[in-house]
Write a protein that holds these residues in place. Structure first.
Motif, PDB file in Angstrom:
ATOM      1  N   CYS A 153       6.316   3.904  -9.135  1.00 55.98           N
ATOM      2  CA  CYS A 153       6.836   2.546  -9.286  1.00 55.98           C
ATOM      3  C   CYS A 153       7.693   2.241  -8.067  1.00 55.98           C
ATOM      4  N   GLY A 154       7.006   1.889  -7.008  1.00 55.91           N
ATOM      5  CA  GLY A 154       7.664   1.589  -5.734  1.00 55.91           C
ATOM      6  C   GLY A 154       8.294   0.214  -5.774  1.00 55.91           C
ATOM      7  N   LEU A 155       9.389   0.091  -5.042  1.00 54.74           N
ATOM      8  CA  LEU A 155      10.106  -1.188  -4.994  1.00 54.74           C
ATOM      9  C   LEU A 155       9.934  -1.780  -3.604  1.00 54.74           C
ATOM     10  N   ASP A 156       9.358  -2.977  -3.561  1.00 59.03           N
ATOM     11  CA  ASP A 156       9.139  -3.629  -2.270  1.00 59.03           C
ATOM     12  C   ASP A 156      10.444  -4.302  -1.850  1.00 59.03           C
ATOM     13  N   THR A 157      11.116  -3.679  -0.863  1.00 58.40           N
ATOM     14  CA  THR A 157      12.423  -4.216  -0.445  1.00 58.40           C
ATOM     15  C   THR A 157      12.319  -5.145   0.755  1.00 58.40           C
ATOM     16  N   THR A 158      11.095  -5.408   1.223  1.00 64.70           N
ATOM     17  CA  THR A 158      10.985  -6.267   2.413  1.00 64.70           C
ATOM     18  C   THR A 158      11.494  -7.681   2.119  1.00 64.70           C
ATOM     19  N   PRO A 174       0.794  -1.229   0.000  1.00 57.40           N
ATOM     20  CA  PRO A 174       0.000   0.000   0.000  1.00 57.40           C
ATOM     21  C   PRO A 174       0.826   1.278   0.000  1.00 57.40           C
ATOM     22  N   THR A 175       2.055   1.237   0.542  1.00 57.31           N
ATOM     23  CA  THR A 175       2.835   2.471   0.563  1.00 57.31           C
ATOM     24  C   THR A 175       3.905   2.522  -0.514  1.00 57.31           C
ATOM     25  N   LEU A 176       4.095   1.416  -1.243  1.00 57.31           N
ATOM     26  CA  LEU A 176       5.028   1.415  -2.369  1.00 57.31           C
ATOM     27  C   LEU A 176       4.238   1.026  -3.608  1.00 57.31           C
ATOM     28  N   PRO A 177       3.308   1.896  -4.040  1.00 57.48           N
ATOM     29  CA  PRO A 177       2.361   1.520  -5.076  1.00 57.48           C
ATOM     30  C   PRO A 177       2.996   1.517  -6.463  1.00 57.48           C
ATOM     31  N   CYS A 178       2.330   0.842  -7.362  1.00 53.07           N
ATOM     32  CA  CYS A 178       2.677   0.896  -8.785  1.00 53.07           C
ATOM     33  C   CYS A 178       1.400   0.535  -9.530  1.00 53.07           C
ATOM     34  N   GLU A 220      12.393   3.944  10.994  1.00 48.28           N
ATOM     35  CA  GLU A 220      11.729   3.785   9.701  1.00 48.28           C
ATOM     36  C   GLU A 220      10.640   2.724   9.826  1.00 48.28           C
ATOM     37  N   PRO A 221       9.465   3.029   9.310  1.00 49.32           N
ATOM     38  CA  PRO A 221       8.351   2.103   9.505  1.00 49.32           C
ATOM     39  C   PRO A 221       8.280   0.988   8.465  1.00 49.32           C
ATOM     40  N   ASP A 222       9.218   0.967   7.486  1.00 47.64           N
ATOM     41  CA  ASP A 222       9.059   0.040   6.366  1.00 47.64           C
ATOM     42  C   ASP A 222       9.315  -1.427   6.715  1.00 47.64           C
ATOM     43  N   PHE A 223      10.106  -1.665   7.770  1.00 47.08           N
ATOM     44  CA  PHE A 223      10.486  -3.048   8.072  1.00 47.08           C
ATOM     45  C   PHE A 223      10.058  -3.423   9.483  1.00 47.08           C
ATOM     46  N   SER A 224       9.646  -4.663   9.624  1.00 51.24           N
ATOM     47  CA  SER A 224       9.352  -5.160  10.959  1.00 51.24           C
ATOM     48  C   SER A 224      10.672  -5.262  11.708  1.00 51.24           C
ATOM     49  N   LEU A 234      -0.967   5.685   2.912  1.00 49.91           N
ATOM     50  CA  LEU A 234      -1.336   6.167   4.252  1.00 49.91           C
ATOM     51  C   LEU A 234      -0.272   5.681   5.231  1.00 49.91           C
ATOM     52  N   THR A 235      -0.379   6.152   6.446  1.00 46.71           N
ATOM     53  CA  THR A 235       0.646   5.788   7.427  1.00 46.71           C
ATOM     54  C   THR A 235       0.657   4.270   7.651  1.00 46.71           C
ATOM     55  N   GLN A 236       1.849   3.731   7.848  1.00 43.97           N
ATOM     56  CA  GLN A 236       1.943   2.302   8.144  1.00 43.97           C
ATOM     57  C   GLN A 236       1.807   2.061   9.633  1.00 43.97           C
ATOM     58  N   MET A 237       1.795   3.139  10.399  1.00 45.01           N
ATOM     59  CA  MET A 237       1.742   3.032  11.855  1.00 45.01           C
ATOM     60  C   MET A 237       0.548   3.841  12.371  1.00 45.01           C
ATOM     61  N   PRO A 238      -0.651   3.378  12.112  1.00 41.80           N
ATOM     62  CA  PRO A 238      -1.808   4.210  12.459  1.00 41.80           C
ATOM     63  C   PRO A 238      -1.926   4.494  13.964  1.00 41.80           C
ATOM     64  N   THR A 239      -1.319   3.668  14.796  1.00 38.87           N
ATOM     65  CA  THR A 239      -1.473   3.907  16.230  1.00 38.87           C
ATOM     66  C   THR A 239      -0.292   4.656  16.820  1.00 38.87           C
ATOM     67  N   ALA A 240       0.749   4.891  16.011  1.00 39.15           N
ATOM     68  CA  ALA A 240       1.917   5.575  16.572  1.00 39.15           C
ATOM     69  C   ALA A 240       1.913   7.037  16.134  1.00 39.15           C
ATOM     70  N   ASN A 241       1.637   7.894  17.072  1.00 42.06           N
ATOM     71  CA  ASN A 241       1.645   9.315  16.780  1.00 42.06           C
ATOM     72  C   ASN A 241       3.089   9.795  16.564  1.00 42.06           C
ATOM     73  N   PRO A 242       3.387  10.451  15.433  1.00 34.98           N
ATOM     74  CA  PRO A 242       4.785  10.838  15.161  1.00 34.98           C
ATOM     75  C   PRO A 242       5.401  11.693  16.271  1.00 34.98           C
ATOM     76  N   ASP A 243       4.602  12.590  16.862  1.00 31.08           N
ATOM     77  CA  ASP A 243       5.157  13.419  17.934  1.00 31.08           C
ATOM     78  C   ASP A 243       5.566  12.570  19.130  1.00 31.08           C
ATOM     79  N   GLY A 244       4.668  11.657  19.489  1.00 29.13           N
ATOM     80  CA  GLY A 244       4.962  10.771  20.617  1.00 29.13           C
ATOM     81  C   GLY A 244       6.192   9.946  20.343  1.00 29.13           C
TER      82      GLY A 244
END
Lengths: 864, 658
Positions: B28-33, B10-14, B424-428, B266-276
């Motif tokens: 043209c996002g590249l899924d590096t996971t 969803p965040t690396l669309p093509c 970075e939110p891209d990787f577990s 959209l954000t990959q971390m819907p419950t993590a407020n960036p400020d927090g």
């Protein structure tokens, strides 16, 4: 009363009659009235003291060309004069009374529309209604009608004053047999003076009031809602204030209307209606008929259609602690319903009567308004815990479990889910209002029986909150409070595993580095408070401090607190200093040897005292030494403390912040008290003697002398002398009191030869000036030079120092008693004196109309 | 209108949009996971990694010792890491006319699309997107080429074998399509096809549609795209942010009135407020440094790092970290820090105004000047001589599989004093750490994702009111781990159209209008007549010319007189230009007046019957029916032509002719 005031007052009255508008400011008349009230309260007759007032009142009354503020003032003044029976008679004789309190009179003059005048009328009336004469006047003049009309006046101030006055009328109207029940206000209502005729009149008043209330309570149109609310508030007040027979009469008069009103189930009236019912209910015997009807009304309200109304009713029932157990139990069930529904923890057994309410509340919880409902539920949990256990719908432990689950659901990081209402989760997740309410409830529940077994769960949830990135600082603070409460009530902390402890320590450590100063502050405060929590049993079956069990003791807290001393936020620095004091207090009490760490802290604190730009931190630093000195069993044997005291005193008393100075003087007081109570003040290892207090004068002298010398050495005397001339009044006052104390101890024993042996340095130019001035006034001849030459002889003072004075001499020379009397008066006593007020009025009047000159021009000249 | 979805991330669309006659690729996002399945590439020889045991199946039947290694109970491929590319079989990539890039994170697959596929189109992107995108690609290539691996593992990809593998390897999809990293040459060739655009600049595509980038507020030069024709509008919303960080704020109003809004990123971390999270980052960092440990921050070399440095700039003084060195290590560290300072026009207002003072817009310039922040291209060289501990190191790659970060993980992993903070939110983070287990160092997960959250997006959609929303299927249900959070999904009316990898969606709206131009001389000849106040109508006869997706009405050329032909067929073929069109009628027949007129003409016996649409008049004597309806009038009159004509004329009296 000041004779000068008496002589000016007639002129002031004249000014008020002529030019009410040219008063120095809006509050002058109020201040004048206050002054008159004070005179009346001292017991002197106002008319005797100020005979010109009657003349003033009658002039204003007959010639109503004065401004509305003067008229209002006059009405109130009339009330004040008439409040005493003598004054009442005089007013009656000159027929002022009838005129002044006749609304017709003011209506005809077209002045009644002005709320200012109406408020004057009501307050005058209220003041006058202090005795039976006034009441019969009230009845005869039939003033009840206009008073009732004002109950729902468009001006809220007028309406509220009218409510109060009506209550007072009713209190006065009560038969004397019940008077004792309701305070002393109507004690002067002589039983004998009530003629048959007047009693009848009074019953007429009561009937009129009852009729009025009965008619007004019923809500005819929705537009009358504010009026209805006002009447209900009035009714609640009356029911609280009047005694039983009259109260029953009123209640019987309105109960039908109340029942009708309850049946309209109008949400806006729920709260005022409950107030009325509960006020009526509180004083009634259980078996009387109205009581049964009231209880029925409460049941009706507990079964209304709107869940919020029902919950408010239940909360009110619980708050009122009323005696019907079935009602209380039902209320508790109603209040716990949201918690039950949200968490799915079955707090309540199956009860078909609540099914409908359960459905309604569930619907409500799916909307955003669920927050207020859950908060209402949580904020009433303290009331529920106070209930007898047989009335409780479930064990308190279960409530704790439900609250813990709710807290988990509210936590953003948690992935907990409940068996309860799922839709509500979106609204409460991360909602700090709900979190705070739930933590508040958890705090209260720590005292509940049988909850200790959930301590681990509580601890886990609280750690989760402390760890969560999304916790608001206020939530963190509440979590810390909850930790202290729960740890405090659980004597056995062996259930807290190492893993839990590690998690907790990490969370605390992290919060101490938080970017929000509020979070750091709460953490630092917590570290201090935890030391005060009661001891507990840990794993080793040894008694241990909770701070040791949870955090590993001082080796953890002190370094964290020392870091916090460097915090950029002054509040945090101040809190860390207080926390350090709390943490170290036990070791001070035990007299444990000082560590290098403590020495470092003292150095840091002295730096704070010298350099910190914020008062909070400096205040805390002085308090640290106060705490140390008070906790220390033998301060004189603690070299570091005694070495620090002179520095703290000299620096503290010269601080810019008056609170720092005041705290410094508190420290000085402690030192002073200790110096004279300690039987061995000379040196710490002196042998104590039982005979000390029976020593002959010479022995006493030498002891005192050495104590005094110590005080001088520690800088106490210099601090006091510096403080007494301080420009901040509280500081000077405190110093003066302490100097007087010192004089009381020292001077009676010392003779002139002994006193010259103790000298002290005069710090600061102002003290020097003051002493010099006294010297020059010739009260004493050359204290300094004589003292020093004497000292030279004794070999105590090596050089002749002009700033060096004999302590006893100074104590005698300074007119401390006079200084004390000046300092005890508030700093504005001159500006607030009645004389000043009267003069201001005269001056303002004169300034507004100087012959042949435009006052404004003068003002402009003045400005430039 | 069709949408081809080539990526399921969803965040690396093509996605490819076919709209009118154009074929537009959106990102043209590249899924590096996928690289998480591979062993890390150590910069310095790692005895630990080299000694890992090879994997043999439990029964011994399968021996892949050379390709797969076991570490802490998990199996990793010992080969150069490979990426999961966008789907390339769904449509012919050579047919793509243009590629629109929304931000530098969403262009990393560009060389795979533009090279060796027959692609001949143009790529549109903003300047910062191109420049920083180039840096990120360069860094990626550098990371890979620095540590060449001779072998390339392929056996494990065999379907039969893969089925028998353990753990996440077994479930990896389309492993045969995974590709190794591109070369620098391919990067340069791909980027040479980029054409720069500015915000709100309108680019015509073949006269059919107009595309225009809008500020999206997410990163330097990041954009959303509006693709519109005269009568249709498609908005493409990719990574966007409403937070006030460094980029220019998001342009929301231009997204209004879209027929279709494609919502991704959209954000990959819907419950993590960036400020927090930023607060957590700072407090964990301070906590570690105070305890004497080092902090490792695996991060991309551009983006959030600017905000982190800015936040630290304010924090280090207050937390007494003034003496702690901060290191930023990346082959492109210097360029990234410097580029950020020169794109003033792409920055938020506050930072723009600084440029006029003149001051550097980002405070990391001051950190560098005061020697608090030092940057190096790699751990070799200057860094090794100046390295001082305890310190904070920012370095890539956030997957922990390649880049300098691998070295620091090996170096600091054994001490519990040190902390690795994932931002970075891209990787577990647990997967990223898997090949380093057992690990003593503390791990903190503070994902900072400033992209829109569900609350913000629902507010945005309420504001811009698109007719239809298309989004990845992940947004239409709550996250798996928080299935009770119904607020962590898109709730819209009508519900959004979900897509997944390889979906082909028929977008639910039909084109109904097309703009046609009339030449002035033709327009001049028109005779409009007013049918109701403000509305005039005219008939036109013209020739329609269509060229380059533009349609023009031209005057009918006067046909040269044609010699009469004998052949009938030719006569029929003559253009019907000379035939005057019948006049058009408009208006309504008022019943009362019509009846009166009938009476005047001697028709008196009229029975009026009311129907749903109007009236039926039965002329009893004449045995005739007149049906008066809203959109037509019928005269039913058998065998009486004169009467019909009379009646017709009577009706016509009440109507307007054009």
């Amino acid at each position: 009363m000041d004779s000068q005031c008496v002589s000016i007052l007639p002129r002031v009255c004249g000014v008020l009659l002529v030019s009410g508008s040219s008063l120095p400011d809006d509050t002058s008349l109020e201040k004048l009235l206050d002054w008159f009230t004070t005179i009346a309260q001292t017991g002197t007759s106002l008319l005797e003291a100020c005979p010109c007032l009657v003349d003033f009142v009658s002039k204003v009354a007959f010639d109503y060309t004065s401004g509305s503020s003067i008229l209002s003032f006059t009405l109130k003044l009339t009330g004040l004069i008439g409040a005493s029976e003598d004054g009442f008679k005089v007013l009656k004789e000159c027929s002022v009374l009838k005129l002044v309190f006749n609304p017709q009179h003011w209506q005809e003059a077209g002045l009644w529309e002005d709320p200012c005048l109406r408020i004057g009328w009501i307050q005058g009336l209220k003041m006058i209604l202090k005795h039976s004469e006034a009441l019969s006047f009230f009845a005869q003049a039939d003033l009840i009608e206009p008073l009732l009309q004002l109950q729902t006046d468009s001006s809220l101030f007028v309406a509220s004053a009218a409510n109060q006055t009506l209550a007072q009328v009713l209190v006065l109207c009560q038969s004397p047999s019940s008077v004792g029940h309701n305070g002393s206000k109507n004690r002067d209502l002589e039983h004998n003076s009530l003629s048959m005729e007047s009693t009848q009149n009074y019953s007429g008043i009561i009937t009129k009031v009852s009729d009025y209330l009965n008619k007004s309570v019923v809500l005819k149109e929705i537009s009358q809602l504010p009026g209805s609310q006002q009447i209900l508030r009035l009714l609640a007040m009356l029911l609280v204030r009047v005694g039983p027979p009259l109260r029953d009469t009123l209640l019987l008069a309105v109960i039908n209307s109340l029942e009708e009103l309850v049946s309209t189930s109008c949400s806006q009236l729920t709260v005022p209606l409950l107030d009325v019912i509960l006020a009526a209910n509180s004083g009634l015997r259980d078996d009387c008929v109205p009581k049964q009807r009231l209880i029925r009304l409460l049941w009706v309200m507990l079964n209304m259609k709107k869940p919020v109304d029902v919950m408010q009713a239940a909360a009110a029932v619980l708050r009122s602690h009323q005696s019907d157990p079935a009602l209380s139990a039902h209320s508790a069930r109603v209040l716990l319903l949201p918690l039950d529904i949200v968490t799915g923890v079955s707090l309540l057994d199956e009860n078909s009567t609540e099914e409908e309410l359960r459905i309604l509340i569930t619907e409500q919880l799916k909307r955003k308004s669920c927050i207020s409902m859950i908060c209402l539920c949580l904020s009433n949990i303290p009331q529920i815990t106070l209930m007898a256990s047989d009335c409780l719908p479930c064990p308190q432990r279960l409530i704790v479990t439900a609250i813990l689950l709710l807290l988990r659901l509210c936590c953003v990081d948690s992935s907990s889910s409940s068996a309860g209402c799922v839709e509500v989760v979106r609204f409460i997740t991360g909602n700090s209002k709900v979190q705070k309410c739930a933590l508040e409830a958890l705090l209260v529940l720590s005292k509940s029986p049988g909850v200790k077994m959930v301590l681990v769960e509580v601890f886990k949830v609280l750690t989760e909150y402390l760890n969560s990135h999304s916790s608001d600082p206020s939530v963190l603070q509440k979590s810390y409070q909850a930790v202290i409460k729960w740890v405090g009530v659980c004597p056995d902390l062996s259930c807290i595993t190492d893993q839990l402890r590690e998690g907790f320590i990490q969370a605390v450590r992290k919060r101490a580095c938080d970017t929000r100063w509020e979070a750091r502050d709460s953490t630092v405060e917590f570290l201090g408070h935890l030391v005060g929590a009661p001891s507990c049993w840990a794993f080793t079956e040894q008694e241990m401090e909770p701070s040791d069990v949870l955090l590993g003791g001082r080796s953890f807290t002190v370094p964290l607190l020392k870091e916090a001393l460097q915090d950029p936020e002054s509040y945090v620095r101040a809190s860390s200093i207080s926390a350090l004091a709390q943490t170290l207090t036990p070791s001070w009490q035990d007299g444990t040897a000082l560590t290098q760490e403590q020495e470092d802290i003292v150095t840091q604190l002295q730096e704070v005292l010298f350099q910190d730009s914020e008062g909070f931190a400096r205040r805390a630093a002085v308090k640290y030494f106060i705490a140390w000195f008070s906790a220390c069993s033998s301060p004189s044997s603690c070299w570091l403390l005694m070495q620090s005291v002179p520095t703290v005193l000299s620096q503290g008393v010269a601080d810019l912040d008056w609170e720092v100075k005041l705290h410094t003087l508190e420290l000085a007081e402690l030192v002073l008290d200790r110096a004279f109570s300690d039987p061995s003040p000379s040196h710490p290892y002196a042998v104590m003697s039982d005979q000390d207090h029976r020593l002959p004068i010479a022995g006493q002298q030498s002891d005192l002398l050495s104590s005094l010398k110590n005080l001088v050495d520690w800088g106490v005397v210099s601090a006091l002398l510096c403080g007494v001339v301080d420009c901040d009044r509280p500081v000077a006052l405190k110093a003066c009191q302490l100097l007087l104390k010192l004089r009381g101890i020292v001077c009676p024993v010392m003779d002139n030869t002994a006193d010259t042996r103790v000298f002290c340095q005069l710090a600061g130019a102002s003290m020097m000036q003051q002493v010099r001035k006294i010297q020059e006034m010739g009260k004493d001849t050359c204290v300094v030079s004589e003292a020093c030459s004497e000292a030279d002889k004794e070999g105590i003072c090596a050089s002749v120092d002009p700033e060096c004075v004999s302590v006893c001499e100074v104590l005698r020379v300074l007119d401390l008693d006079e200084k004390l009397s000046i300092l005890t008066q508030s700093s504005d006593h001159i500006y607030n004196s009645p004389l000043s007020l009267l003069q201001d009025i005269l001056t303002a009047a004169a300034a507004s109309s100087p012959p042949g000159q435009d006052p404004r021009q003068e003002l402009v000249m003045d400005c430039y | 209108m069709k949408l081809y979805c080539l990526s399921g991330h969803p965040t690396l669309p093509c996605n490819v949009l076919k709209f009118k006659s154009t074929t537009i690729m959106l990102d043209c996002g590249l899924d590096t996971t996928s690289v998480l399945n591979f062993l890390p590439l150590p910069l310095v020889h790692s005895p630990r990694l080299s000694k890992l045991p090879g994997w043999v199946s439990k029964d011994g039947s399968l021996n892949l010792e050379k390709e797969l290694k076991e570490c802490a109970g998990r199996v990793f491929v010992d080969s150069q890491p490979e990426f999961c590319l966008p789907e390339r079989e769904l449509l012919d990539l050579s047919t793509i006319d243009v590629i629109l890039i929304s931000n530098y994170h969403c262009m990393m697959a560009l060389p795979y699309i533009t090279e060796h596929t027959g692609f001949t189109g143009t790529v549109y992107a903003t300047e910062p997107t191109l420049q920083i995108g180039r840096l990120l690609m360069e860094e990626l290539v550098n990371f890979m080429e620095r540590v060449p691996k001779a072998q390339s593992a392929t056996c494990w990809k065999n379907k039969e074998i893969q089925r028998m593998l353990p753990g996440p390897l077994k479930d990896a999809v389309d492993v045969w399509t995974w590709k190794r990293c591109y070369s620098m040459q391919e990067v340069n060739s791909a980027l040479s096809k980029v054409q720069l655009v500015g915000y709100s600049q309108k680019v015509e595509l073949f006269g059919a549609v107009q595309v225009s980038p809008l500020s999206s507020g997410y990163s330097l030069g990041s954009s959303n795209w509006v693709i519109q024709s005269h009568h249709e509008k498609v908005s493409y919303v990719s990574g966007s942010s409403l937070l006030t960080t460094h980029p220019q704020p998001m342009d929301q109003s231009s997204l209004k009135n879209s027929d279709v809004l494609i919502l991704t990123g959209l954000t990959q971390m819907p419950t993590a407020n960036p400020d927090g999270m930023l607060g957590e980052f700072c407090s964990n960092l301070a906590m570690t440094i105070r305890a004497g440990g080092n902090v490792l921050v695996p991060c991309y070399s551009s983006g959030v790092i600017y905000d982190l440095l800015e936040c630290l700039y304010q924090f280090i003084e207050s937390a007494n970290l003034g003496t702690t060195p901060f290191y930023f290590i990346s082959p492109v560290a210097n360029s990234s820090l410097e580029f950020s300072q020169i794109f003033a026009e792409w920055l938020c207002h506050n930072k723009q105004t600084k440029v006029y003072l003149p001051e550097p817009p980002f405070p990391h310039a001051e950190l560098i000047q005061t020697n608090k922040l030092k940057h190096y291209p790699s751990i070799h060289g200057d860094f090794s001589s100046e390295f001082r501990q305890p310190c904070v190191v920012f370095t890539g790659h956030p997957s922990l599989r390649f880049g300098d970060v691998v070295h620091f993980m090996e170096l600091w992993g054994k001490s519990s004093l040190n902390t690795v903070i994932f931002t970075e939110p891209d990787f577990s983070y647990l997967d990223a750490l898997a090949p380093y287990q057992p690990l003593a160092m503390k791990c903190v997960y503070c994902p900072i994702d400033t992209r829109l959250n569900f609350h913000q997006v629902s507010k945005l959609l309420k504001e811009v009111q698109p007719l239809h929303v298309v989004c990845p299927e992940q947004y239409t249900q709550p996250p798996l781990t928080q299935s009770h959070r119904s607020d962590l999904m898109l709730e819209l009316q009508p519900p959004p159209m979900p897509y997944r990898r390889c979906s082909v969606l028929n977008l639910p709206f039909r084109r109904r209008y097309e703009r046609v131009y009339i030449l002035p001389e033709l327009a001049n000849s028109l005779v409009p007549s007013e049918v109701k106040p403000g509305v005039s109508v005219a008939t036109v006869s013209a020739v329609l010319q269509s060229k380059d997706n533009k349609h023009t009405l031209q005057s009918v050329p006067k046909a040269p007189p044609v010699a009469p032909s004998k052949k009938r067929k030719r006569v029929m073929e003559e253009p019907p230009v000379t035939m005057a069109p019948k006049p058009l009628l408009s208006g309504a027949v008022p019943l009362e007046a019509f009846l009166a007129t009938l009476q005047k003409h001697g028709i008196t016996e009229v029975k009026v019957e009311e129907t749903a649409d109007g009236h039926i008049l039965h002329l009893q004597a004449e045995d005739t029916l007149i049906q008066l309806e809203e959109d037509g009038t019928h005269i039913v009159c058998d065998n009486n032509e004169p009467l019909r004509a009379t009646l017709r004329d009577l009706v016509l009296r009440f109507l307007q002719k054009l």
